[in-house]
Design a protein around this motif. Sequence first.
Motif, PDB file in Angstrom:
ATOM      1  N   ILE A  64     -98.250 -73.905   6.188  1.00 58.31           N
ATOM      2  CA  ILE A  64     -99.022 -74.397   5.036  1.00 58.31           C
ATOM      3  C   ILE A  64     -99.224 -75.907   5.139  1.00 58.31           C
ATOM      4  CG2 ILE A  64     -98.922 -74.787   2.536  1.00 58.31           C
ATOM      5  CD1 ILE A  64     -97.667 -71.949   2.343  1.00 58.31           C
ATOM      6  N   GLU A  65     -98.186 -76.635   5.535  1.00 58.86           N
ATOM      7  CA  GLU A  65     -98.303 -78.081   5.704  1.00 58.86           C
ATOM      8  C   GLU A  65     -99.317 -78.416   6.804  1.00 58.86           C
ATOM      9  OE1 GLU A  65     -94.310 -79.463   6.335  1.00 58.86           O
ATOM     10  OE2 GLU A  65     -93.705 -78.935   4.296  1.00 58.86           O
ATOM     11  N   ALA A  66     -99.343 -77.628   7.871  1.00 60.33           N
ATOM     12  CA  ALA A  66    -100.298 -77.853   8.958  1.00 60.33           C
ATOM     13  C   ALA A  66    -101.726 -77.605   8.477  1.00 60.33           C
ATOM     14  CB  ALA A  66     -99.972 -76.962  10.151  1.00 60.33           C
ATOM     15  N   ILE A  67    -101.926 -76.576   7.677  1.00 60.81           N
ATOM     16  CA  ILE A  67    -103.257 -76.312   7.122  1.00 60.81           C
ATOM     17  C   ILE A  67    -103.697 -77.481   6.246  1.00 60.81           C
ATOM     18  CG2 ILE A  67    -104.567 -74.827   5.529  1.00 60.81           C
ATOM     19  CD1 ILE A  67    -102.907 -72.442   6.673  1.00 60.81           C
ATOM     20  N   TYR A  75    -104.729 -83.506  11.261  1.00 64.60           N
ATOM     21  CA  TYR A  75    -104.084 -82.518  12.119  1.00 64.60           C
ATOM     22  C   TYR A  75    -104.090 -83.019  13.562  1.00 64.60           C
ATOM     23  CZ  TYR A  75    -103.041 -78.204  14.596  1.00 64.60           C
ATOM     24  OH  TYR A  75    -102.467 -77.266  15.415  1.00 64.60           O
ATOM     25  N   GLY A  76    -102.961 -82.841  14.239  1.00 70.63           N
ATOM     26  CA  GLY A  76    -102.861 -83.271  15.628  1.00 70.63           C
ATOM     27  C   GLY A  76    -102.293 -84.668  15.786  1.00 70.63           C
ATOM     28  N   ARG A  77    -101.971 -85.307  14.673  1.00 68.67           N
ATOM     29  CA  ARG A  77    -101.331 -86.633  14.690  1.00 68.67           C
ATOM     30  C   ARG A  77     -99.891 -86.460  14.216  1.00 68.67           C
ATOM     31  NH1 ARG A  77    -103.702 -90.640  17.166  1.00 68.67           N
ATOM     32  NH2 ARG A  77    -105.946 -90.490  17.068  1.00 68.67           N
ATOM     33  N   CYS A  78     -98.984 -87.153  14.879  1.00 66.09           N
ATOM     34  CA  CYS A  78     -97.572 -87.096  14.511  1.00 66.09           C
ATOM     35  C   CYS A  78     -97.399 -87.684  13.114  1.00 66.09           C
ATOM     36  CB  CYS A  78     -96.748 -87.881  15.532  1.00 66.09           C
ATOM     37  SG  CYS A  78     -94.985 -87.950  15.156  1.00 66.09           S
ATOM     38  N   VAL A  79     -96.643 -86.994  12.265  1.00 66.14           N
ATOM     39  CA  VAL A  79     -96.421 -87.474  10.901  1.00 66.14           C
ATOM     40  C   VAL A  79     -95.492 -88.685  10.856  1.00 66.14           C
ATOM     41  CG1 VAL A  79     -96.902 -85.237   9.815  1.00 66.14           C
ATOM     42  CG2 VAL A  79     -94.550 -85.815  10.446  1.00 66.14           C
ATOM     43  N   ASP A  80     -94.776 -88.950  11.950  1.00 66.88           N
ATOM     44  CA  ASP A  80     -93.876 -90.097  11.986  1.00 66.88           C
ATOM     45  C   ASP A  80     -94.531 -91.321  12.620  1.00 66.88           C
ATOM     46  OD1 ASP A  80     -91.920 -88.583  10.755  1.00 66.88           O
ATOM     47  OD2 ASP A  80     -90.849 -88.129  12.606  1.00 66.88           O
ATOM     48  N   CYS A  81     -95.027 -91.171  13.854  1.00 64.59           N
ATOM     49  CA  CYS A  81     -95.553 -92.334  14.585  1.00 64.59           C
ATOM     50  C   CYS A  81     -97.082 -92.396  14.597  1.00 64.59           C
ATOM     51  CB  CYS A  81     -95.024 -92.347  16.013  1.00 64.59           C
ATOM     52  SG  CYS A  81     -95.707 -91.059  17.079  1.00 64.59           S
ATOM     53  N   ALA A  96     -96.889 -77.563  14.610  1.00 63.83           N
ATOM     54  CA  ALA A  96     -96.117 -78.760  14.952  1.00 63.83           C
ATOM     55  C   ALA A  96     -96.656 -79.984  14.217  1.00 63.83           C
ATOM     56  CB  ALA A  96     -96.142 -78.997  16.460  1.00 63.83           C
ATOM     57  N   SER A  97     -95.749 -80.735  13.617  1.00 64.22           N
ATOM     58  CA  SER A  97     -96.157 -81.919  12.859  1.00 64.22           C
ATOM     59  C   SER A  97     -95.757 -83.213  13.552  1.00 64.22           C
ATOM     60  CB  SER A  97     -95.537 -81.882  11.456  1.00 64.22           C
ATOM     61  OG  SER A  97     -94.122 -81.915  11.535  1.00 64.22           O
ATOM     62  N   ARG A  98     -94.957 -83.105  14.619  1.00 62.48           N
ATOM     63  CA  ARG A  98     -94.460 -84.293  15.305  1.00 62.48           C
ATOM     64  C   ARG A  98     -94.696 -84.187  16.802  1.00 62.48           C
ATOM     65  NH1 ARG A  98     -91.233 -83.305  11.117  1.00 62.48           N
ATOM     66  NH2 ARG A  98     -90.762 -85.071   9.769  1.00 62.48           N
ATOM     67  N   CYS A  99     -94.836 -85.354  17.433  1.00 59.57           N
ATOM     68  CA  CYS A  99     -94.890 -85.396  18.892  1.00 59.57           C
ATOM     69  C   CYS A  99     -93.503 -85.029  19.415  1.00 59.57           C
ATOM     70  CB  CYS A  99     -95.340 -86.775  19.376  1.00 59.57           C
ATOM     71  SG  CYS A  99     -94.176 -88.111  19.005  1.00 59.57           S
ATOM     72  N   VAL A 100     -93.415 -84.776  20.700  1.00 57.98           N
ATOM     73  CA  VAL A 100     -92.146 -84.353  21.287  1.00 57.98           C
ATOM     74  C   VAL A 100     -91.056 -85.410  21.074  1.00 57.98           C
ATOM     75  CG1 VAL A 100     -91.001 -83.688  23.439  1.00 57.98           C
ATOM     76  CG2 VAL A 100     -93.322 -82.897  22.979  1.00 57.98           C
ATOM     77  N   GLY A 101     -91.397 -86.678  21.273  1.00 59.01           N
ATOM     78  CA  GLY A 101     -90.411 -87.746  21.108  1.00 59.01           C
ATOM     79  C   GLY A 101     -89.854 -87.826  19.698  1.00 59.01           C
ATOM     80  N   CYS A 102     -90.730 -87.810  18.715  1.00 59.49           N
ATOM     81  CA  CYS A 102     -90.278 -87.902  17.314  1.00 59.49           C
ATOM     82  C   CYS A 102     -89.525 -86.643  16.897  1.00 59.49           C
ATOM     83  CB  CYS A 102     -91.471 -88.158  16.398  1.00 59.49           C
ATOM     84  SG  CYS A 102     -92.154 -89.831  16.549  1.00 59.49           S
ATOM     85  N   GLN A 103     -89.938 -85.474  17.397  1.00 56.98           N
ATOM     86  CA  GLN A 103     -89.222 -84.240  17.072  1.00 56.98           C
ATOM     87  C   GLN A 103     -87.819 -84.285  17.661  1.00 56.98           C
ATOM     88  OE1 GLN A 103     -90.302 -81.798  14.991  1.00 56.98           O
ATOM     89  NE2 GLN A 103     -88.267 -80.893  15.163  1.00 56.98           N
TER      90      GLN A 103
END
Length: 110
Positions: A64-67, A75-81, A96-103
């Motif tokens: 739901i958050e991704a939608i 969408y497709g941007r990391c929520v952190d960085c 997925a809401s984060r890039c691999v590094g931030c996750q």
Amino acid sequence: MDVATARERLEDMLAELDRSIGVLQGDPVAVREHSAADAGSDLTDADRVQAMLTVATAQRRAVIEAIKRVEEGVYGRCVDCEKPVPEGRLEARPEASRCVGCQGKRERRR
């Protein structure tokens, strides 16, 4: 992955999760009467159903958050960085809401 494909996959995932949650919530183990001999195995079954329900509910929230991110155009941007989430990650995990590094950082903090 283009936004239209992502949205379609996310909506399909949401529908499937809703069906799974409905089945788990209506699980007959939770509503049938138990004999004393079955109590131990039924508790294990009930625990397993509860664990699956917890995971499915958390994944539903993530979908739901991704939608919402699709609707907001982020969408497709990391929520952190705010850097792009790699295409391969979105293919594997459209929610997925984060890039691999931030996750990875988030999981190490837990």
